[in-house]
Design an enzyme around this catalytic site. Sequence first.
Site, mmCIF file in Angstrom:
data_model
loop_
_atom_site.group_PDB
_atom_site.id
_atom_site.type_symbol
_atom_site.label_atom_id
_atom_site.label_comp_id
_atom_site.label_asym_id
_atom_site.label_seq_id
_atom_site.Cartn_x
_atom_site.Cartn_y
_atom_site.Cartn_z
ATOM 1 N N VAL A 157 -77.320 28.032 21.359
ATOM 2 C CA VAL A 157 -76.387 27.443 20.453
ATOM 3 C C VAL A 157 -76.196 27.881 19.239
ATOM 4 O O VAL A 157 -75.099 28.004 18.510
ATOM 5 C CB VAL A 157 -77.113 25.972 20.279
ATOM 6 N N TYR A 158 -77.251 28.787 18.558
ATOM 7 C CA TYR A 158 -77.149 29.486 17.352
ATOM 8 C C TYR A 158 -76.238 30.590 17.729
ATOM 9 O O TYR A 158 -75.292 30.847 16.885
ATOM 10 C CB TYR A 158 -78.610 30.200 17.254
ATOM 11 N N GLY A 159 -76.143 31.171 18.811
ATOM 12 C CA GLY A 159 -75.052 32.270 19.142
ATOM 13 C C GLY A 159 -73.616 31.795 19.194
ATOM 14 O O GLY A 159 -72.844 32.370 18.685
ATOM 15 N N LYS A 217 -72.652 31.142 15.597
ATOM 16 C CA LYS A 217 -72.181 32.169 14.822
ATOM 17 C C LYS A 217 -70.920 32.854 15.419
ATOM 18 O O LYS A 217 -70.339 33.382 14.735
ATOM 19 C CB LYS A 217 -73.165 33.180 14.997
#
Length: 274
Positions: free
Chosen positions: A178-180, A183
């Site tokens: 989810v971070y990726g 971003k």
Amino acid sequence: MNTTPSPATPAPAPSSSLSPSPSGLLAGKVAFVSGAGRGIGAAAARLFAEEGARVLLTARTESQLRTVVAEIRAAGGTADHVVCDLADGDGVRAAVQRAVELYGRLDVAFNNGATGQPPGPMDTLSEADFDAVAAVNLKGPWLAMRAQVAAVRATAGRGAIVNTSSVGSLLANPALPVYGAAKRALNSLTASAAVTYGPEGIRVNAVAPGTTLTEMLREWDDRSPGTIDHLNSQTPLGRAADPREIAQAAAWLLSDRASYVTGTVLRVDGGMWA
């Protein structure tokens, strides 16, 4: 003889005088830096001041901000701070406006504030964690850019914005999915902003750091021991970056020396994904 550094080789600390330079990359500019209490943001605030900018620092932890501002001022630089939650639209707008109130204009902004996620497959992440990651890493820069574009238009007229992305946004990221994803969405938002505001003389770019020795990375390594060594083993330069090395790339993109660069996601990853 094999001269490749060991994967555990620490990043060298780039030299720093901290003293502001009247002929620096950002001389005469007013800079806004989010996530400036620690890590890349704190390194950027110090560097931008050294390069001649007057800097407004924002983050959620006031004690950290006070420490960095005190260091900059002790070295002869100009800096102040505002406590700000990037997911709070009113707070973000007020923070940007504070830079204008203090220094009379806004020229450049480094949207570096971010939050991580518990490492692991996406089905193990809670909905609350998903919402927090999206709110800070995607909505936060969107809120900030809206306020920054308005401030640049009303004061300096021309300017530059840099967002902090991640090399983890450029390919599949099963450890931080989810971070990726947030971003990667920020990369798209950066490109759209570059096309939208380029005709006004407002450049918008992103930096995509690789393995960088920030608190966020160290926390990941604490949860999953060996993470930093593994990432370093995949990096041609054989080490992690010092936060100041990422700040150097952001400073260049914000400076007039990058006057024909916009819409770019600049990898600063030691060759990891070359």
